[in-house]
Design an enzyme around this catalytic site. Structure first.
Site, short mmCIF file in Angstrom:
data_model
loop_
_atom_site.label_atom_id
_atom_site.label_comp_id
_atom_site.label_asym_id
_atom_site.label_seq_id
_atom_site.Cartn_x
_atom_site.Cartn_y
_atom_site.Cartn_z
N ARG A 189 -51.87 65.96 -73.04
CA ARG A 189 -50.43 65.98 -73.28
C ARG A 189 -50.15 66.35 -74.74
O ARG A 189 -50.91 66.00 -75.63
CB ARG A 189 -49.82 64.60 -73.01
CG ARG A 189 -49.84 64.19 -71.56
CD ARG A 189 -48.78 64.93 -70.77
NE ARG A 189 -48.88 64.73 -69.34
CZ ARG A 189 -49.48 65.58 -68.51
NH1 ARG A 189 -50.02 66.67 -68.97
NH2 ARG A 189 -49.52 65.33 -67.23
N LYS A 231 -41.21 53.31 -64.19
CA LYS A 231 -40.33 54.46 -64.05
C LYS A 231 -39.78 54.58 -62.63
O LYS A 231 -39.09 55.56 -62.31
CB LYS A 231 -41.06 55.76 -64.41
CG LYS A 231 -41.59 55.81 -65.84
CD LYS A 231 -42.28 57.16 -66.08
CE LYS A 231 -43.18 57.10 -67.31
NZ LYS A 231 -43.95 58.35 -67.47
N PRO A 266 -37.33 61.62 -67.47
CA PRO A 266 -36.89 60.23 -67.46
C PRO A 266 -38.05 59.26 -67.61
O PRO A 266 -39.00 59.30 -66.84
CB PRO A 266 -36.22 60.09 -66.09
CG PRO A 266 -36.76 61.19 -65.27
CD PRO A 266 -37.11 62.30 -66.20
N GLU A 267 -37.98 58.46 -68.65
CA GLU A 267 -38.97 57.41 -68.86
C GLU A 267 -38.23 56.07 -68.73
O GLU A 267 -37.10 56.03 -68.26
CB GLU A 267 -39.61 57.54 -70.24
CG GLU A 267 -40.24 58.91 -70.48
CD GLU A 267 -40.88 59.04 -71.85
OE1 GLU A 267 -41.25 58.01 -72.44
OE2 GLU A 267 -41.01 60.18 -72.33
#
Length: 302
Positions: free
Chosen positions: A285, A71, A16-17
């Site tokens: 990432r 967030k 979830p962003e």
DNA sequence: CTTACGGCCTGGGTGC
DNA sequence: TGCACCCAGGCCGTAA
């Protein structure tokens, strides 16, 4: 999935962003304000900063609002204790702050509903429903922040990506020597952007993820700000990206994953130039990009 | 001070 | 069938 009346579900599955959290918050805001928390039950609690504080502070408080800070989900709680004087001494306001991590889910459903696996926290409400927190990997976080300490909490966070102005954006990012992807992911710079929307925004603005921010021109920075805004706005409109089983309050999946141009499209052809999408590690990432649309840094600099 | 990087947390999915 | 391993995002410590 069958969704019965009164069985509101607001959950975000994979990563979830900002858009997914915004979708969850909008669902909660339509359902929770006005409700009083009667009781708190905890299962595993290693994701809670101060587990005993939940049971000590929350029962008896009334939910007045639900907001989003990057967030983080912020459930605003008002004390119901009667004020002692005629002029109410400002009731202590508490904020229940929740970060969904990667697999966190918040659901509101009748207390009699079956409990999903990995549900670790139950907030009993005064209408027979329960706010439940489910988190398979417990990378999420939950804490109580009194209103008096909210400024301090916010001090650790950067600006909202949809609110930051062009001048601020160019100044805050353009003065840094870090790679642009690292800055987009840094919640102290901008709050709310994660891997999906960083990659999509960089593709849209044709900037390589390993570009040094300081080396970007003003036009590029402005293009990046615009791309971030357009991507996030479109994703919110489509209720976020459903990688697996994310659904919103109406049991609908998010649809933005159908608009992904680079994220998790390694080896597939670029929608813009037909080149092959590549994946490299930047800032620790996975970063997905098109080598032709997003030229590598200093490969051909003067 | 800024930036880079590795490790840790956890458990579902993958591949052998 | 079992099982070792990878990976995700945030955070922290350490190094340059």
């Amino acid at each position: 999935m069958i969704v019965r009346p009164g069985c509101a579900i607001f959950l975000a599955a994979t990563m979830p962003e900002l858009p997914e959290v915004e979708t969850v918050v909008r669902g909660l805001r339509a359902s929770l304000p006005g409700r009083t928390i009667l009781d708190v039950r905890l299962g595993k609690s290693d994701f809670v900063d101060d587990p005993s504080a939940l049971g000590d502070c929350l029962p008896g408080t009334r939910i007045s609002d639900v907001t989003r800070l990057g967030k983080f989900i912020c459930i605003v709680l008002e004390s119901l204790e009667k004020s002692l004087g005629p002029e109410s001494i400002s009731a202590p306001r508490l904020n229940l702050i929740i970060h969904l991590g990667m697999t966190g889910q918040l659901t509101v459903r009748p207390a009699s509903d079956p409990v999903a696996p990995h549900t670790h926290c139950f907030f009993a409400l005064d209408d027979g429903r329960e706010l439940r927190y489910t988190d398979i990997r417990r990378f999420g976080r939950m804490l109580i922040v009194p209103e008096s300490r909210m400024a301090e909490f916010l001090g650790h966070l950067g600006k909202e990506p949809l609110q930051i102005g062009p001048d601020e954006f160019c100044r805050d990012l353009g003065s840094r020597r870090a790679r642009i992807k690292a800055l987009l992911l840094d919640q102290r710079v901008l709050r709310g952007i994660g891997n999906i929307y960083a990659d999509e925004s960089l593709f849209r603005s044709r900037i390589h993820p390993a570009q040094i921010a300081e080396n970007l021109g003003k036009k590029q920075l402005l293009a990046l700000r615009r791309a971030v805004r357009e991507i996030l706005t479109a994703a919110i409109r489509l209720r976020g990206s459903s990688i697996s089983d994310y659904v919103d309050a109406n049991g609908k999946r998010g649809e933005f994953q159908q608009r992904h141009r680079v994220y998790q499209r390694t080896g597939k052809s670029c929608f813009r130039c037909r080149g092959k999408i590549r994946r490299v590690i930047v800032a620790g990432r996975s970063s997905h990009f098109c080598p032709r649309c997003q030229p590598a840094p200093r490969s051909r600099e003067k």
